[in-house]
Design a protein around this motif. Structure first.
Motif, mmCIF file in Angstrom:
data_model
loop_
_atom_site.group_PDB
_atom_site.id
_atom_site.type_symbol
_atom_site.label_atom_id
_atom_site.label_comp_id
_atom_site.label_asym_id
_atom_site.label_seq_id
_atom_site.Cartn_x
_atom_site.Cartn_y
_atom_site.Cartn_z
ATOM 1 N N ARG A 113 4.983 5.432 6.718
ATOM 2 C CA ARG A 113 4.365 5.499 5.641
ATOM 3 C C ARG A 113 3.381 4.097 5.453
ATOM 4 N NH1 ARG A 113 5.103 8.488 1.324
ATOM 5 N NH2 ARG A 113 7.406 8.759 1.775
ATOM 6 N N TRP A 153 3.478 -1.142 6.019
ATOM 7 C CA TRP A 153 3.879 0.146 6.689
ATOM 8 C C TRP A 153 5.489 0.198 6.751
ATOM 9 C CZ3 TRP A 153 1.222 -3.431 9.353
ATOM 10 C CH2 TRP A 153 1.796 -4.103 10.203
ATOM 11 N N GLU A 207 -2.142 12.537 4.271
ATOM 12 C CA GLU A 207 -2.071 11.797 3.153
ATOM 13 C C GLU A 207 -1.517 10.266 3.466
ATOM 14 O OE1 GLU A 207 -2.029 12.847 -0.521
ATOM 15 O OE2 GLU A 207 -2.530 14.636 0.241
ATOM 16 N N ASP A 208 -0.562 9.723 3.145
ATOM 17 C CA ASP A 208 -0.376 8.206 3.502
ATOM 18 C C ASP A 208 0.749 8.217 4.506
ATOM 19 O OD1 ASP A 208 1.893 9.089 2.057
ATOM 20 O OD2 ASP A 208 2.133 7.508 0.906
ATOM 21 N N ALA A 263 0.264 1.907 3.199
ATOM 22 C CA ALA A 263 -0.161 1.746 1.993
ATOM 23 C C ALA A 263 -1.350 0.681 2.039
ATOM 24 C CB ALA A 263 0.885 1.159 0.960
#
Length: 121
Positions: A55, A67, A40-41, A57
């Motif tokens: 994470r 991040w 996913e992310d 984006a």
């Protein structure tokens, strides 16, 4: 936070694609960073032998990647790519904690990947 800049002789969309596409990201991140996986992310990195989760984006409208480390939210950053004249871009990178050498290595590695991928003839 200091902004580190690097001019790159390629269109902004191409520079951003090199920065965010998982396979290209794995190709340009400099040692000791090594991409282990992406779910996913969440990007899973090996950083000098330790696994860490980050994470991601990506804002494709504004060509901005952010991040943040899941284990340590004080470790974060952003990359923004903007036009710089005809066929050129500027990549602006901010990292926390501040590490000028690391930021410059990241920008140099990204520029080399863009050159190798998109401008090689």
């Amino acid at each position: 936070m200091t902004t580190h800049r690097r001019d790159i002789p390629a269109l902004p969309d191409l520079v951003f694609a090199a920065a965010v596409e998982p396979q290209r990201l794995a190709d340009w991140l400099p040692p000791p960073l090594d991409v282990v996986g992406l779910a996913e992310d969440i990007l899973i990195l090996r950083d000098d032998g330790r696994l860490t989760q980050v994470r991601l984006a990506a804002d494709f409208d504004h060509l901005r990647l952010t991040w943040e480390s899941l284990a340590d939210p004080t470790r974060r950053g952003s990359l923004t790519v903007s036009p710089l004249g005809v066929g050129n871009s500027v990549a602006e990178l901010e990292v926390e904690p501040e590490d000028e050498e690391f930021a410059n290595r990241l920008l140099d590695a990204l520029a080399k990947e863009v050159e190798a991928t998109f401008t090689a003839g």
